[in-house]
Design a protein around this motif. Sequence first.
Motif, PDB file in Angstrom:
ATOM      1  N   GLN A   1      -6.825   2.676  10.724  1.00 16.92           N
ATOM      2  CA  GLN A   1      -7.740   2.824   9.588  1.00 16.92           C
ATOM      3  C   GLN A   1      -8.245   1.466   9.098  1.00 16.92           C
ATOM      4  OE1 GLN A   1      -6.357   5.374   6.410  1.00 16.92           O
ATOM      5  NE2 GLN A   1      -5.447   6.850   7.826  1.00 16.92           N
TER       6      GLN A   1
ATOM      7  N   LEU B   1       5.425  10.239   4.970  1.00 19.06           N
ATOM      8  CA  LEU B   1       5.390   9.379   3.794  1.00 19.06           C
ATOM      9  C   LEU B   1       6.304   9.908   2.694  1.00 19.06           C
ATOM     10  CD1 LEU B   1       3.959   6.766   2.902  1.00 19.06           C
ATOM     11  CD2 LEU B   1       2.201   8.186   1.831  1.00 19.06           C
TER      12      LEU B   1
ATOM     13  N   LYS C   1       1.386  12.763   5.735  1.00 19.03           N
ATOM     14  CA  LYS C   1       1.911  13.082   4.400  1.00 19.03           C
ATOM     15  C   LYS C   1       3.399  13.391   4.412  1.00 19.03           C
ATOM     16  CE  LYS C   1      -1.971  14.680   1.593  1.00 19.03           C
ATOM     17  NZ  LYS C   1      -2.569  15.821   0.859  1.00 19.03           N
TER      18      LYS C   1
ATOM     19  N   GLU D   1      -1.030   4.405  12.416  1.00 25.35           N
ATOM     20  CA  GLU D   1      -2.208   5.080  11.867  1.00 25.35           C
ATOM     21  C   GLU D   1      -2.918   4.202  10.844  1.00 25.35           C
ATOM     22  OE1 GLU D   1      -5.229   7.583  10.741  1.00 25.35           O
ATOM     23  OE2 GLU D   1      -3.976   7.606  12.553  1.00 25.35           O
ATOM     24  N   VAL D   2      -2.147   3.528   9.983  1.00 19.18           N
ATOM     25  CA  VAL D   2      -2.760   2.660   8.981  1.00 19.18           C
ATOM     26  C   VAL D   2      -3.490   1.490   9.650  1.00 19.18           C
ATOM     27  CG1 VAL D   2      -2.299   1.076   7.071  1.00 19.18           C
ATOM     28  CG2 VAL D   2      -1.165   3.292   7.154  1.00 19.18           C
TER      29      VAL D   2
ATOM     30  N   LYS E   1       0.861  -1.183   0.000  1.00 16.80           N
ATOM     31  CA  LYS E   1       0.000   0.000   0.000  1.00 16.80           C
ATOM     32  C   LYS E   1       0.898   1.234   0.000  1.00 16.80           C
ATOM     33  CE  LYS E   1      -3.890  -0.488   0.205  1.00 16.80           C
ATOM     34  NZ  LYS E   1      -4.899  -0.827  -0.834  1.00 16.80           N
ATOM     35  N   GLU E   2       0.512   2.236  -0.721  1.00 16.27           N
ATOM     36  CA  GLU E   2       1.266   3.489  -0.852  1.00 16.27           C
ATOM     37  C   GLU E   2       2.691   3.240  -1.348  1.00 16.27           C
ATOM     38  OE1 GLU E   2      -0.222   6.379  -0.633  1.00 16.27           O
ATOM     39  OE2 GLU E   2      -2.088   5.355  -0.067  1.00 16.27           O
TER      40      GLU E   2
ATOM     41  N   ILE F   1      -6.001   4.056   1.813  1.00 17.26           N
ATOM     42  CA  ILE F   1      -5.465   4.748   2.980  1.00 17.26           C
ATOM     43  C   ILE F   1      -5.680   6.252   2.866  1.00 17.26           C
ATOM     44  CG2 ILE F   1      -3.343   5.254   4.261  1.00 17.26           C
ATOM     45  CD1 ILE F   1      -2.290   2.534   3.371  1.00 17.26           C
ATOM     46  N   ASP F   2      -6.072   6.865   3.971  1.00 17.50           N
ATOM     47  CA  ASP F   2      -6.113   8.323   4.073  1.00 17.50           C
ATOM     48  C   ASP F   2      -4.762   8.769   4.638  1.00 17.50           C
ATOM     49  OD1 ASP F   2      -6.496  10.985   4.592  1.00 17.50           O
ATOM     50  OD2 ASP F   2      -8.261  10.732   5.885  1.00 17.50           O
ATOM     51  N   THR F   3      -3.939   9.387   3.797  1.00 17.96           N
ATOM     52  CA  THR F   3      -2.579   9.748   4.194  1.00 17.96           C
ATOM     53  C   THR F   3      -2.476  11.157   4.792  1.00 17.96           C
ATOM     54  OG1 THR F   3      -2.047  10.618   1.995  1.00 17.96           O
ATOM     55  CG2 THR F   3      -1.649   8.268   2.379  1.00 17.96           C
ATOM     56  N   THR F   4      -3.622  11.805   5.026  1.00 15.47           N
ATOM     57  CA  THR F   4      -3.611  13.211   5.451  1.00 15.47           C
ATOM     58  C   THR F   4      -2.743  13.443   6.682  1.00 15.47           C
ATOM     59  OG1 THR F   4      -5.859  13.465   4.591  1.00 15.47           O
ATOM     60  CG2 THR F   4      -5.061  15.157   6.117  1.00 15.47           C
TER      61      THR F   4
ATOM     62  N   ILE G   1       3.360   6.025  10.851  1.00 14.28           N
ATOM     63  CA  ILE G   1       2.601   5.624   9.661  1.00 14.28           C
ATOM     64  C   ILE G   1       1.918   4.280   9.886  1.00 14.28           C
ATOM     65  CG2 ILE G   1       2.820   4.923   7.248  1.00 14.28           C
ATOM     66  CD1 ILE G   1       5.104   6.948   6.978  1.00 14.28           C
TER      67      ILE G   1
END
Length: 531
Positions: free
Chosen positions: A520, A472, A469, A516-517, A250-251, A463-466, A513
């Motif tokens: 989510q 990342l 960011k 948080e993931v 992911k990402e 994923i909401d990366t807000t 990161i």
Amino acid sequence: MRKWNRKASWGIVYMICMILILSACSSKNNNTNAASPSGDSSAPPSSAQASSKSPPASESAKAQLDKVTLKFVLLGEPPKDNDAVMAEVNKKLEADINATIELTYIPFADMQTKYPLVLASPQDWDVIYGNVNYPSNAAKGGYHEITLDDVNKFMPLSAKATSEGQWADARVNGKIYMIPQTFKELDVGTGFYREDLRKKYNVPEMKTFKDLGAYFQALKDNEKGMLPIDGAASDVQGIFAALLQNYVQKENTFLIGFYPDDTAYSITGLLDDSFKAKFIDAAKTMKEWADKGLLPKNAFAQKTSGADLGKEGKSGYWANAFENYVQYSADMAAKGWELGAIPNITASGFVMTRPATGNGFAISPQSKNYERALMALDLLHQDKSYNMLLAFGIEGKNYTINADGKLVVTQADPNPYPMYGAGWWSNNRDQWPPLENYTQAYIDMKNALLAKAQPSLLNGFNIDTTSFKSELALISNIDKQYMQPIQMGLVKDVDAAVEDLLSRYKKAGAEKIVEEVKKQVAAFVASKQSQ
């Protein structure tokens, strides 16, 4: 050639359903059983059961259905023969459920502007292609909620064909707002190679990506003018990823990803020791191959893709999605070569499908024809006579079936009704016959994959990366400088390089990161649970 005409039998199914509804039948089927493909006693009646009912009862129920016109909104452009095909569809629909369809198309170029405008006028349409910002539109009330009780009542074919995993894909905050696709759309990255050369040099059959080593060595030793693998850096990195046996990033980072066969829906990556061990093993394999001269030295400068170089006979290996098999096989056959393939699946043999919301239809929250729309979608997607019409056009005009049972598309330029060309992408492709250009090797491999294929809930997770960011972005820069050499076998000491990479990750905020993931993911999984 076998003729498919189940209009009468499925029509009776619908009429029986309507009799039950009109007589105020209060019993409800079990939702979970109805969604299961197992076909137990709570499932909708089969065609054989339905056909045993008397025609007069069917005609009586049908007579109580007022004539309606269903307004459908599709994406793309109508093909030349669209009116002729829809005339046949409407003839059948009117006979079966006393309804016809009126089509409107949103051109792809206008989709981002016109699709929201259509949703803003829910009184002007009944059914719309739903895979455009589906979760967001559903959560905002853009579509009609669809209950499994209603599916059981009005969509007997879909109730039987749709798995619980496919319904789970369609759930938003525990509710369903789309009739999803029921066919299995493989999400399988695949390594392609020259099977004729494997046989020529007596290389053992290759079942995993680690088996490529002997094949690469044979090409290096014997094939002048061809590299074992050539292509851009991404082509070489793809082999590294394949060695991880269908780990889904992911990402675009190995910090956060998942294995499709993990029923605990865990996010894993380089901060986990178990994944770290797999990562190091793959990196050491790449280093071994690089040290032997089996990997290209100019990948960062190469601009031509591995697939194009393979077609030219300059690369013995390349990778892409499984659905490219047919075209690559034709390319190879045209030059007297033979194609081989290694599908990228998990160590347990799990074969992942794309989310069932990739192709599906939603209903307007203000539609006055909600029940009839469900009945129509059931026939359009799951009755083979409708399915073949919408997918391929009119038999004898747009396609024929040859003596081998394969479908032959009528040759024309442009094709007046091209396959996939009319916007009906939810039709059950599992019912389609093989096409004329399908090789037996492709058919056999696809059937073997489909037999094990199933959805993975996290495949639809975004994923909401807000909140991370900046972290990342730092990770991305670290990857370019320190991750890529590891993937391509260019480091002197793999263990030391990985430890250095992890140290840099942690300083950049990798742990933030990952945590948080994981939060989510937990919320996403909860939102998909049945209510």
